[in-house]
Design an enzyme around this catalytic site. Structure first.
Site, mmCIF file in Angstrom:
data_model
loop_
_atom_site.group_PDB
_atom_site.id
_atom_site.type_symbol
_atom_site.label_atom_id
_atom_site.label_comp_id
_atom_site.label_asym_id
_atom_site.label_seq_id
_atom_site.Cartn_x
_atom_site.Cartn_y
_atom_site.Cartn_z
ATOM 1 N N ARG A 240 0.857 -1.185 0.000
ATOM 2 C CA ARG A 240 0.000 0.000 0.000
ATOM 3 C C ARG A 240 0.891 1.233 0.000
ATOM 4 O O ARG A 240 1.935 1.264 0.676
ATOM 5 C CB ARG A 240 -0.898 0.030 1.243
ATOM 6 C CG ARG A 240 -2.087 -0.924 1.199
ATOM 7 C CD ARG A 240 -3.151 -0.501 0.202
ATOM 8 N NE ARG A 240 -4.327 -1.357 0.230
ATOM 9 C CZ ARG A 240 -4.487 -2.458 -0.508
ATOM 10 N NH1 ARG A 240 -3.545 -2.827 -1.339
ATOM 11 N NH2 ARG A 240 -5.590 -3.168 -0.422
ATOM 12 N N GLU A 269 -3.067 7.577 -4.024
ATOM 13 C CA GLU A 269 -3.632 6.928 -5.200
ATOM 14 C C GLU A 269 -5.022 7.458 -5.544
ATOM 15 O O GLU A 269 -5.812 7.633 -4.621
ATOM 16 C CB GLU A 269 -3.746 5.432 -4.838
ATOM 17 C CG GLU A 269 -3.509 4.505 -5.960
ATOM 18 C CD GLU A 269 -3.352 3.076 -5.447
ATOM 19 O OE1 GLU A 269 -2.358 2.789 -4.753
ATOM 20 O OE2 GLU A 269 -4.237 2.278 -5.746
ATOM 21 N N HIS A 287 -1.558 -0.042 -9.770
ATOM 22 C CA HIS A 287 -2.163 -0.976 -8.796
ATOM 23 C C HIS A 287 -2.741 -2.226 -9.478
ATOM 24 O O HIS A 287 -3.951 -2.444 -9.477
ATOM 25 C CB HIS A 287 -3.249 -0.260 -7.967
ATOM 26 C CG HIS A 287 -3.497 -0.923 -6.633
ATOM 27 N ND1 HIS A 287 -3.894 -0.244 -5.518
ATOM 28 C CD2 HIS A 287 -3.390 -2.218 -6.246
ATOM 29 C CE1 HIS A 287 -4.030 -1.094 -4.497
ATOM 30 N NE2 HIS A 287 -3.728 -2.294 -4.917
HETATM 31 C C1 GLV Z 1 -5.167 -5.353 -3.486
HETATM 32 O O1 GLV Z 1 -4.455 -4.411 -3.438
HETATM 33 C C2 GLV Z 1 -5.639 -6.044 -2.336
HETATM 34 O O2 GLV Z 1 -5.382 -5.635 -1.191
HETATM 35 O O3 GLV Z 1 -6.335 -7.057 -2.510
#
Ligand code: GLV
Length: 321
Positions: A240, A269, A287
């Site tokens: 993240r 983001e 992502h």
């Molecule tokens: C994607 O980023 C997730 O956390 O599944």
């Protein structure tokens, strides 16, 4: 009347079919545009179970808007930093995520970024696509090899382990920093060395972030940590964005404190720090960690199983609280 299951964005049909097969009639946000906050607050009214995407913030305001009949929030993601779990727990709202089903897809992307940034693949693509003249040459666009180099994994959960397995197959050695102990057998299989965070940063050639994003890990990697890293080292983040201080990453790259970065996630983001956009030694992807058709179908199906269990007042398969 069947329970009101509200799905806040488009999810693969496998998940919706599972809900229908269980006799539930999900109400799905199926407009072309992504739901706005105002629309979301209206849309969740009266829901018994919410199936949410990681782009939706679930906080007190949203829980109030949903109402006191809400029993569960089923995130279609393994990370759940978009959800205020404590606020849900206070209201007896169950939270679930989707661990397991996206492990390989995300590890593939993490290792893909390792190869891209160390071998300058994005930069090479840009050379060709921009019609720059180029010619094979002994010294043309040399990267660095990863064999016999150390990959330092921050957060040795399932995705960290899967990334380490890929790296080992490519001839890298593995070090890790993890708050929770890892299975002895896995540590042996990977010949992995446990290090403090500082030692891992100081000794690794590539550092890959795989820990959850929460208060304890916010800006875990910032100016002080970049100074500890080798000037030849690369940072990879598929976890993240907020775990890495993005402005301080730009500053560290500007100062030559590290050699480059491969990023699938961003602190704000979908905004990306302008200081990253023009750098050749940074690989940026939007992502994509879990973005395969099979994985997204499996995530939606698991989220549906969680929602079905909650609506039947049973323990869901993958609870968070
Ligand atoms: C994607 O980023 C997730 O956390 O599944």
């Amino acid at each position: 009347m069947s329970a009101r299951i509200v799905v806040t964005g488009k999810i693969p049909s496998a998940g919706l079919n599972a809900l229908h097969d269980a006799g539930l009639s999900p109400i799905t946000w199926d407009h072309e545009h992504q739901i706005t906050r105002a629309e979301l607050l209206e849309f969740v009214k009266g829901a018994e179970v919410l199936i949410t995407l990681l782009t939706e913030k679930v906080d007190d305001e949203l829980l109030d808007a949903a109402g006191s009949q809400l029993k569960g929030v089923c995130n279609v993601a393994v990370g759940y930093n978009n959800i205020d779990v404590a606020a849900c727990t206070r209201r007896n709202v169950r939270v679930t995520n989707t661990p397991g089903v996206l492990t390989d897809a995300t590890a593939d992307i993490a290792f893909g970024l390792v190869l891209m940034v160390t071998r300058r693949l994005g930069e090479g693509e840009r050379v060709i696509r921009s019609n720059q003249p180029w010619q094979w040459g002994m010294n043309f666009m040399l990267g660095v090899g990863i064999q016999n180099r150390q990959l330092g994994i921050i957060g040795m959960g399932a995705i960290g382990v899967a990334t380490a397995r890929r790296a080992k197959a490519f001839g890298m050695s593995i070090a890790y920093f993890s708050r929770s102990p890892i299975d002895k057998k896995i540590a042996e299989e990977l010949n992995a060395t446990q290090l403090s965070l500082d030692d891992l940063l100081a000794s690794s050639d590539v550092v890959s972030v795989h820990c959850p994003s929460n208060d304890a890990t916010h800006h875990l990697i910032g100016a002080a940590q970049f100074k500890m890293m080798k000037q030849t080292a690369f940072l990879i983040n598929t976890a993240r964005g907020p775990i890495v201080n993005e402005q301080q990453l730009v500053d560290a790259l500007d100062a030559g404190e590290i050699a480059g970065a491969g990023l699938d996630v961003f602190e704000f983001e979908p905004k990306v720090n302008a200081g990253l956009l023009t750098r050749e030694n940074v690989v940026l992807i939007p992502h994509l960690g879990s973005a395969t058709q099979e994985t997204r179908a499996a995530m939606a199906t698991l989220a549906a199983s969680n929602a079905i269990a909650i609506s039947n007042s049973q323990k869901p398969p993958t609870p968070v609280n």
